[in-house]
Scaffold this active site. Structure first.
Site, PDB file in Angstrom:
ATOM      1  N   PHE A   1       0.872  -1.174   0.000  1.00 20.56           N
ATOM      2  CA  PHE A   1       0.000   0.000   0.000  1.00 20.56           C
ATOM      3  C   PHE A   1       0.907   1.221   0.000  1.00 20.56           C
ATOM      4  CE2 PHE A   1      -3.179  -2.820   2.393  1.00 20.56           C
ATOM      5  CZ  PHE A   1      -3.839  -3.146   1.231  1.00 20.56           C
TER       6      PHE A   1
ATOM      7  N   TYR B   1       3.751   5.130   6.105  1.00 23.14           N
ATOM      8  CA  TYR B   1       4.127   4.537   4.819  1.00 23.14           C
ATOM      9  C   TYR B   1       5.643   4.505   4.678  1.00 23.14           C
ATOM     10  CZ  TYR B   1       5.282   4.406  -0.144  1.00 23.14           C
ATOM     11  OH  TYR B   1       5.867   4.114  -1.350  1.00 23.14           O
TER      12      TYR B   1
ATOM     13  N   HIS C   1      -1.058  11.608  -7.075  1.00 20.75           N
ATOM     14  CA  HIS C   1       0.148  12.085  -7.753  1.00 20.75           C
ATOM     15  C   HIS C   1      -0.175  13.254  -8.687  1.00 20.75           C
ATOM     16  CE1 HIS C   1       1.915   7.877  -6.869  1.00 20.75           C
ATOM     17  NE2 HIS C   1       2.171   8.728  -5.905  1.00 20.75           N
TER      18      HIS C   1
ATOM     19  N   ASN D   1       9.545  10.603  -7.697  1.00 23.47           N
ATOM     20  CA  ASN D   1       8.159  10.615  -8.215  1.00 23.47           C
ATOM     21  C   ASN D   1       8.088   9.903  -9.557  1.00 23.47           C
ATOM     22  OD1 ASN D   1       8.321  12.673  -6.170  1.00 23.47           O
ATOM     23  ND2 ASN D   1       6.266  13.225  -6.809  1.00 23.47           N
TER      24      ASN D   1
HETATM   25  N1  NAD Z   1       4.279   5.317  -7.859  1.00 23.44           N
HETATM   26  C1  NAD Z   1       5.237   5.977  -7.222  1.00 23.44           C
HETATM   27  O1  NAD Z   1       5.487   7.177  -7.491  1.00 23.44           O
HETATM   28  C2  NAD Z   1       6.072   5.267  -6.185  1.00 23.44           C
HETATM   29  C3  NAD Z   1       7.089   6.002  -5.533  1.00 23.44           C
HETATM   30  C4  NAD Z   1       7.876   5.341  -4.586  1.00 23.44           C
HETATM   31  C5  NAD Z   1       7.668   4.001  -4.298  1.00 23.44           C
HETATM   32  N2  NAD Z   1       6.659   3.331  -4.918  1.00 23.44           N
HETATM   33  C6  NAD Z   1       6.457   1.911  -4.572  1.00 23.44           C
HETATM   34  O2  NAD Z   1       6.379   1.168  -5.772  1.00 23.44           O
HETATM   35  C7  NAD Z   1       5.490   0.050  -5.619  1.00 23.44           C
HETATM   36  C8  NAD Z   1       4.474   0.077  -6.741  1.00 23.44           C
HETATM   37  O3  NAD Z   1       3.748   1.295  -6.696  1.00 23.44           O
HETATM   38  P1  NAD Z   1       2.548   1.571  -7.689  1.00 23.44           P
HETATM   39  O4  NAD Z   1       2.434   3.032  -7.839  1.00 23.44           O
HETATM   40  O5  NAD Z   1       2.698   0.698  -8.874  1.00 23.44           O
HETATM   41  O6  NAD Z   1       1.312   1.062  -6.789  1.00 23.44           O
HETATM   42  P2  NAD Z   1       0.000   0.233  -7.251  1.00 23.44           P
HETATM   43  O7  NAD Z   1      -0.949   0.391  -6.118  1.00 23.44           O
HETATM   44  O8  NAD Z   1      -0.416   0.626  -8.611  1.00 23.44           O
HETATM   45  O9  NAD Z   1       0.554  -1.270  -7.296  1.00 23.44           O
HETATM   46  C9  NAD Z   1       0.684  -2.080  -6.165  1.00 23.44           C
HETATM   47  C10 NAD Z   1       0.153  -3.458  -6.536  1.00 23.44           C
HETATM   48  O10 NAD Z   1       0.354  -4.360  -5.420  1.00 23.44           O
HETATM   49  C11 NAD Z   1      -0.814  -5.132  -5.248  1.00 23.44           C
HETATM   50  N3  NAD Z   1      -0.825  -5.575  -3.838  1.00 23.44           N
HETATM   51  C12 NAD Z   1      -0.877  -4.790  -2.726  1.00 23.44           C
HETATM   52  N4  NAD Z   1      -0.815  -5.561  -1.620  1.00 23.44           N
HETATM   53  C13 NAD Z   1      -0.718  -6.858  -2.044  1.00 23.44           C
HETATM   54  C14 NAD Z   1      -0.605  -8.111  -1.376  1.00 23.44           C
HETATM   55  N5  NAD Z   1      -0.621  -8.202  -0.040  1.00 23.44           N
HETATM   56  N6  NAD Z   1      -0.502  -9.237  -2.131  1.00 23.44           N
HETATM   57  C15 NAD Z   1      -0.504  -9.164  -3.482  1.00 23.44           C
HETATM   58  N7  NAD Z   1      -0.606  -8.013  -4.170  1.00 23.44           N
HETATM   59  C16 NAD Z   1      -0.718  -6.863  -3.448  1.00 23.44           C
HETATM   60  C17 NAD Z   1      -1.959  -4.220  -5.635  1.00 23.44           C
HETATM   61  O11 NAD Z   1      -3.137  -4.908  -5.995  1.00 23.44           O
HETATM   62  C18 NAD Z   1      -1.344  -3.461  -6.813  1.00 23.44           C
HETATM   63  O12 NAD Z   1      -1.580  -4.130  -8.050  1.00 23.44           O
HETATM   64  C19 NAD Z   1       4.882   0.183  -4.234  1.00 23.44           C
HETATM   65  O13 NAD Z   1       5.586  -0.683  -3.367  1.00 23.44           O
HETATM   66  C20 NAD Z   1       5.136   1.633  -3.874  1.00 23.44           C
HETATM   67  O14 NAD Z   1       5.270   1.795  -2.472  1.00 23.44           O
HETATM   68  C21 NAD Z   1       5.860   3.936  -5.857  1.00 23.44           C
END
Ligand code: NAD
Length: 320
Positions: free
Chosen positions: A74, A139, A185, A168
């Site tokens: 999350f 987080y 975002h 980002n």
């Molecule tokens: N998007 C950003 O700018 C950003 C920045 C820094 C870090 N991140 C990290 O990158 C990763 C991906 O981010 P995102 O933007 O693609 O998020 P997202 O919410 O689009 O993708 C996360 C995915 O994980 C799945 N998921 C969550 N908990 C789960 C569980 N217990 N078992 C199986 N599947 C599960 C969700 O269904 C989702 O498909 C995350 O770990 C996030 O913390 C993202």
């Protein structure tokens, strides 16, 4: 050499783009996602899909896998302040189960999605990996806890791991793009205004000590980010945990983003200045020297207009 990889969270934004890059590079990909925030259609063609939870990873992981790319988590900062237990449970508890399953199955290579939120309020910019970690949200704290867990797993049990601390993430890669709900975002929010789905964009504070008074952030194209993951898989060495920031090292202000969206979409994009949000630092920009030196990575899509144009194309495709 091609391999077989488990991609947790591969139905989400970043995971789907990385899964697609792995497939294009000739690897076998198995996506494990419980679809809490992801979408079945986000799983690339050519990947096998398991609808399941990382806490049950032991059910599917076996020694035929060469490694795991772990995106499932999350990631809403505000929600994590209101419901910290949800973040400890999924991000930390879930990853602990995943690491156990990997140990049990003898899968000894991991690339983990960490975040700039592990640093908190920066004392120096650009932020290097040696900066103090003092997250300002559950987080960020949950991701930092996982980084510590991974270090222990590498030292004690020989895991080869790379944590990538994203700044980002933005842009899209063909039919794989950003669709968070709620969206928090900036670029997708401004594009919603350009699409007519939102009246105006809120600019939280225009009196920061930055050139135009609005917050400055480091936007990295999701395809550049994906390439870093493939390099990280190669760099992961048994018993070592490498931590690398991933950003362009360039900052763009909120106003510059809004202005770029106006140029790319041709929409006037009205803006409304709102009070500053608590915990929003003035400037967050990465030093990505470690990624360049240790992974051999360099971004090739650092231009903000290009990032926005790719995100806009994805947004319009979805609307149609
Ligand atoms: N998007 C950003 O700018 C950003 C920045 C820094 C870090 N991140 C990290 O990158 C990763 C991906 O981010 P995102 O933007 O693609 O998020 P997202 O919410 O689009 O993708 C996360 C995915 O994980 C799945 N998921 C969550 N908990 C789960 C569980 N217990 N078992 C199986 N599947 C599960 C969700 O269904 C989702 O498909 C995350 O770990 C996030 O913390 C993202």
């Amino acid at each position: 050499m091609s391999g077989k990889y488990l991609v947790t969270g591969g139905a989400g934004y970043v995971g789907s783009v990385v899964a697609q890059h792995l497939i294009e590079a000739g690897h076998e990909v198995v996506v494990l996602d419980n679809l809490t925030t992801g979408f079945r259609e986000g799983v690339p063609e050519g990947a096998s899909f398991i609808e399941g939870d990382i806490r049950d990873a032991a059910t599917w992981l076996d020694s035929s896998f060469d490694g795991v790319l772990h995106f499932a988590a999350f990631s809403q900062v505000g929600e994590s302040v209101a419901k910290p237990e949800k973040y400890w449970d999924n991000n930390v508890g879930g990853t602990m189960a995943l690491l156990g399953a990997m140990r049990e199955a003898g899968v000894r290579r991991l690339v983990f999605s960490s975040t700039a939120a592990t640093y908190g309020e920066p004392r120096q910019v650009p932020i290097p990996e040696s900066a103090p970690t003092s997250p300002t949200s559950p987080y960020g704290a949950s991701k930092l806890a996982v980084d510590h867990m991974i270090t222990g797993e590498a030292t004690a049990h020989g895991l080869g791991a790379v944590s990538l601390r994203y700044f980002n993430v933005a842009g899209a890669y063909g039919r794989y793009g950003e669709r968070h709900d709620p969206e928090s975002h900036l670029i997708p929010l401004v594009l919603q205004v350009a699409q007519g789905r939102r009246e105006a964009i809120s600019v939280y504070g225009d009196d920061y000590p930055t050139p135009d008074g609005t917050c400055v952030r480091d936007y990295i194209h999701v395809a550049d980010l994906a390439e870093a993951h493939l390099l990280a898989l190669e760099a992961a060495a048994p018993g070592e945990h490498l931590i690398c920031n991933l950003g362009n090292g360039n900052g763009f202000s909120v106003r510059e983003v809004v202005e770029t969206v106006r140029r790319v979409t041709g929409h006037p994009v009205p803006e409304v200045v709102a009070p500053r949000r608590e915990g929003d630092p003035a400037v967050l920009v990465a030093s990505a020297d470690a990624a360049r030196e240790k992974l051999g990575w360099s971004p090739s899509r650092a231009d903000l207009a290009g990032i926005v144009a790719d995100a806009w194309q994805f947004t319009q495709q979805r609307a149609n």
